[in-house]
Motif scaffolding. Sequence first.
Motif, short mmCIF file in Angstrom:
data_model
loop_
_atom_site.label_atom_id
_atom_site.label_comp_id
_atom_site.label_asym_id
_atom_site.label_seq_id
_atom_site.Cartn_x
_atom_site.Cartn_y
_atom_site.Cartn_z
N ALA A 1 5.60 -49.68 17.11
CA ALA A 1 4.86 -49.25 16.16
C ALA A 1 4.14 -47.97 16.12
CB ALA A 1 3.78 -50.21 15.97
N TYR B 1 5.23 -45.48 13.30
CA TYR B 1 4.01 -45.26 12.19
C TYR B 1 3.18 -44.16 12.72
CZ TYR B 1 5.51 -50.17 11.16
OH TYR B 1 5.92 -51.04 10.70
N GLU C 1 4.81 -40.77 13.15
CA GLU C 1 5.59 -40.42 12.05
C GLU C 1 4.80 -39.57 10.93
OE1 GLU C 1 8.15 -39.16 10.88
OE2 GLU C 1 9.48 -40.84 11.15
N ASP D 1 3.28 -38.80 7.41
CA ASP D 1 2.68 -39.63 6.36
C ASP D 1 3.99 -39.53 5.18
OD1 ASP D 1 0.55 -40.19 7.68
OD2 ASP D 1 -0.89 -39.14 6.17
N LEU E 1 6.49 -42.06 5.28
CA LEU E 1 6.06 -43.59 5.42
C LEU E 1 5.53 -44.07 3.94
CD1 LEU E 1 3.88 -43.32 8.40
CD2 LEU E 1 6.13 -43.99 8.34
N CYS F 1 3.18 -48.78 5.45
CA CYS F 1 3.24 -48.09 6.90
C CYS F 1 2.00 -47.17 6.99
CB CYS F 1 4.52 -47.22 6.93
SG CYS F 1 5.96 -48.30 7.13
N ARG F 2 1.59 -46.49 5.89
CA ARG F 2 0.56 -45.57 6.37
C ARG F 2 -0.82 -46.09 6.74
NH1 ARG F 2 2.86 -42.92 1.61
NH2 ARG F 2 1.15 -43.65 0.34
N LYS G 1 -0.30 -47.33 10.16
CA LYS G 1 -0.37 -46.23 11.01
C LYS G 1 -2.03 -46.03 11.53
CE LYS G 1 -0.01 -41.04 10.89
NZ LYS G 1 0.88 -40.06 10.27
N HIS H 1 14.39 -50.28 11.00
CA HIS H 1 13.33 -50.14 9.98
C HIS H 1 14.20 -50.12 8.57
CE1 HIS H 1 10.08 -49.94 12.86
NE2 HIS H 1 10.95 -49.38 13.45
N ARG I 1 10.04 -45.01 4.99
CA ARG I 1 10.18 -46.01 5.83
C ARG I 1 9.36 -47.15 5.31
NH1 ARG I 1 9.09 -44.33 11.23
NH2 ARG I 1 11.30 -43.87 11.25
N ALA J 1 7.56 -51.40 5.95
CA ALA J 1 7.32 -52.41 7.03
C ALA J 1 8.37 -53.21 7.22
CB ALA J 1 5.76 -52.72 6.79
#
Lengths: 138, 94
Positions: A101, A105, A108, A110, A113, A117-118, A121, B28, B37, B39
């Motif tokens: 993770a 996340y 990575e 932004d 994502l 995911c953000r 993060k 992913h 990407r 989740a």
Amino acid sequence: MKIEGTFAISGEPQSSRRLGLSSTGTRPGFRAPGIAYVQSAIIDEDVHLVRSRDSSFPHAIPVTRDADGTFVAKDPKWNIHVYGETMGELDQMLREWIAEAWFAYVLEDDEKLDARCRMLKRMYRESFVEVWSRDGQG
Amino acid sequence: MDKGKARRALCSKGFEVDKSRKRHIFLHYHRSSDGERTAVNTHVSKGRGEIKSSALRQMPEQVGLDSQEELNDLIECPMSRKQYEGILRAKNLI
């Protein structure tokens, strides 16, 4: 499904004396203020992830067993769904997931994502501090 | 189910390997429209051979599907990426 118990990330980092510079800018050789009360380190080569003091990451994640006895740990809020045939395997899997993770996340950009995911993060970044071992500082 | 076959099939349906960890490879799902990407993810242990039955039982839920049959459809190809993404969107997973 019956809850068999709880799985807690516990134990000190391998050696707090070996922990050096953190990503928060603490000088090498000093423990970062945010790691004084951590419970554990997630080890990925030279990088340790330790809980920050005000981490909202759960101290214990409920573990259930499926119909065939596999141990399963889930926490949708943190996008955790890991399993193992033994608790030891589950422990390892959970640590690997947190390391994953972090890479997938937190480290990575932004722009790469989606919104969920953000959010993850932000949550993981606020809950763990990255600490490098002396050997890993290059 | 063979690990290599499952990995290749999932990659052909929009999953990407980030960076393999010590014992597992994490995959992913990336949205087809913009490549972001999501989740939605799963993992398989490294090495060759068959995926353990314990892992197979968890995979459908990890990838947002309801049953082993749906997972088989995704991996064996009857379910297209478009259909799969439709399921994920319907469940608000992406």
